[in-house]
Design a protein around this motif. Structure first.
Motif, PDB file in Angstrom:
ATOM      1  N   ASN A   1     -11.456   0.889   4.392  1.00 60.94           N
ATOM      2  CA  ASN A   1     -12.894   1.107   4.379  1.00 60.94           C
ATOM      3  C   ASN A   1     -13.505   0.061   3.459  1.00 60.94           C
ATOM      4  O   ASN A   1     -13.302   0.087   2.253  1.00 60.94           O
TER       5      ASN A   1
ATOM      6  N   VAL B   1     -10.919   0.287  -0.442  1.00 55.99           N
ATOM      7  CA  VAL B   1     -10.541   1.684  -0.251  1.00 55.99           C
ATOM      8  C   VAL B   1      -9.687   1.853   1.005  1.00 55.99           C
ATOM      9  O   VAL B   1      -9.991   1.278   2.051  1.00 55.99           O
TER      10      VAL B   1
ATOM     11  N   VAL C   1       0.856  -1.185   0.000  1.00 54.00           N
ATOM     12  CA  VAL C   1       0.000   0.000   0.000  1.00 54.00           C
ATOM     13  C   VAL C   1       0.890   1.233   0.000  1.00 54.00           C
ATOM     14  O   VAL C   1       1.458   1.589   1.032  1.00 54.00           O
TER      15      VAL C   1
ATOM     16  N   ILE D   1      -7.774   4.662   3.663  1.00 57.22           N
ATOM     17  CA  ILE D   1      -7.843   6.024   4.165  1.00 57.22           C
ATOM     18  C   ILE D   1      -6.547   6.314   4.891  1.00 57.22           C
ATOM     19  O   ILE D   1      -6.105   5.508   5.716  1.00 57.22           O
TER      20      ILE D   1
ATOM     21  N   VAL E   1       1.966   4.990   0.267  1.00 56.48           N
ATOM     22  CA  VAL E   1       1.387   6.098   1.028  1.00 56.48           C
ATOM     23  C   VAL E   1       2.146   7.392   0.711  1.00 56.48           C
ATOM     24  O   VAL E   1       3.373   7.396   0.701  1.00 56.48           O
TER      25      VAL E   1
ATOM     26  N   VAL F   1      -7.338   2.939  -4.328  1.00 57.35           N
ATOM     27  CA  VAL F   1      -8.011   4.190  -3.977  1.00 57.35           C
ATOM     28  C   VAL F   1      -7.582   4.607  -2.579  1.00 57.35           C
ATOM     29  O   VAL F   1      -7.724   3.839  -1.625  1.00 57.35           O
ATOM     30  N   MET F   2      -7.012   5.781  -2.492  1.00 60.64           N
ATOM     31  CA  MET F   2      -6.516   6.269  -1.207  1.00 60.64           C
ATOM     32  C   MET F   2      -7.146   7.603  -0.868  1.00 60.64           C
ATOM     33  O   MET F   2      -6.830   8.620  -1.480  1.00 60.64           O
ATOM     34  N   LEU F   3      -8.048   7.590   0.095  1.00 59.22           N
ATOM     35  CA  LEU F   3      -8.652   8.831   0.577  1.00 59.22           C
ATOM     36  C   LEU F   3      -7.722   9.481   1.598  1.00 59.22           C
ATOM     37  O   LEU F   3      -7.116   8.791   2.415  1.00 59.22           O
ATOM     38  N   GLN F   4      -7.644  10.800   1.567  1.00 64.96           N
ATOM     39  CA  GLN F   4      -6.812  11.489   2.530  1.00 64.96           C
ATOM     40  C   GLN F   4      -7.628  12.430   3.393  1.00 64.96           C
ATOM     41  O   GLN F   4      -8.339  13.293   2.870  1.00 64.96           O
ATOM     42  N   GLY F   5      -7.494  12.237   4.692  1.00 59.66           N
ATOM     43  CA  GLY F   5      -8.189  13.117   5.620  1.00 59.66           C
ATOM     44  C   GLY F   5      -7.699  12.869   7.042  1.00 59.66           C
ATOM     45  O   GLY F   5      -7.274  11.763   7.368  1.00 59.66           O
ATOM     46  N   ALA F   6      -7.762  13.885   7.857  1.00 57.19           N
ATOM     47  CA  ALA F   6      -7.261  13.770   9.228  1.00 57.19           C
ATOM     48  C   ALA F   6      -7.982  12.649   9.972  1.00 57.19           C
ATOM     49  O   ALA F   6      -9.201  12.510   9.903  1.00 57.19           O
ATOM     50  N   CYS F   7      -7.205  11.828  10.681  1.00 55.43           N
ATOM     51  CA  CYS F   7      -7.799  10.770  11.490  1.00 55.43           C
ATOM     52  C   CYS F   7      -8.315  11.367  12.800  1.00 55.43           C
ATOM     53  O   CYS F   7      -8.047  12.524  13.124  1.00 55.43           O
TER      54      CYS F   7
ATOM     55  N   GLU G   1      -6.019   3.129   7.297  1.00 59.83           N
ATOM     56  CA  GLU G   1      -7.110   2.242   7.672  1.00 59.83           C
ATOM     57  C   GLU G   1      -7.854   1.775   6.432  1.00 59.83           C
ATOM     58  O   GLU G   1      -7.731   2.367   5.364  1.00 59.83           O
TER      59      GLU G   1
END
Lengths: 133, 133
Positions: A97, A84, A67, A86, A69, A122-128, A95
């Motif tokens: 999804n 997906v 994966v 994240i 990153v 598919v890699m979503l990016q957003g604050a954990c 993580e």
DNA sequence: CTGGTTGCAAAATTTTTGCACTGGT
DNA sequence: ACCAGTGCAAAAATTTTGCAACCAG
């Protein structure tokens, strides 16, 4: 558990391999360094070279998946097919999804391009949740 | 062209920076090594350290975007916002696909999770025309 | 037994860093 | 003239490789 998978591919079932696979399973996603850290605690004789050799081998056998990153070392997970991911841009955590299906995406891409794609990442990016504080 | 963008961010317009940006623009996607190769041909004094420093700087400024590639070194492109990438597992080449929109994917992810994602990276994998032969 | 696997140490590669010098503004 | 930016060389970090010893089948 993993001994069967290894035997099916005619790979030898060594304690090092089992350890690596179980550790990745436990962590969900692990980098080479993560694995080396864990090893040192529990089972100090597993060398870094062995981790590298096995990661390459197991990815080649599709038992593990790499994966990639953004801006970090790649992580590895047990191969469960496309899904997906994240990632948090602050801490780099990854993580899964499992709720969003990637299959339609490939189907649509095949249709639009006339090509035949094997996989999508598919890699979503957003604050954990941790880094949101 | 790029001098304006650099000046807007109060970065100095050096020949090295212009060279790096124009080279990436020309190639579409370039790795650090790709850039170093090109440099040696044309403009032999640009050091590897300068390439690294600038890549980090320009990615941090969102002028460049890092494109992680399975099992390879990351590539860099001029930041044009999210779009779908296609990579060939054999040769590692990267191309853009501007026809598929990624915005609905983020919207759907936001809806399903209640979170707010900043970006998505979508990487399709399939043999390129060269490697299909 | 035998070939795949491991550990170690060395080599190769990749990336970062410190510092004097240069050049953009 | 000031200070960001550069080049160089050294250091650090990461990954690969060769080989003797080991052990799973």
């Amino acid at each position: 558990m993993y001994d069967k998978i290894l035997r099916e591919r005619e790979l030898k079932v060594t304690p090092q391999r089992i350890f690596i696979l179980e550790e990745i399973k436990k962590m969900g996603h692990a980098s080479v360094e993560d694995l080396h850290e864990r090893v040192k605690d529990v089972y100090s004789s597993v060398s870094l070279a062995t981790i590298y050799k096995n990661i390459h081998l197991l990815v080649g056998e599709d038992i593990l998946t790499e994966v990639p990153v953004h801006g970090r070392k790649p992580m590895y997970e047990i191969n469960i097919g496309d899904h997906v991911h994240i990632t948090c841009p602050h801490c780099g955590s990854v993580e899964d999804n499992m709720d969003m299906d990637t299959a339609p995406f490939i189907a649509e891409a095949n249709r639009q391009t006339g090509r035949k794609f094997d996989r999508v990442a598919v890699m979503l990016q957003g604050a954990c949740s941790k880094c949101n504080n």
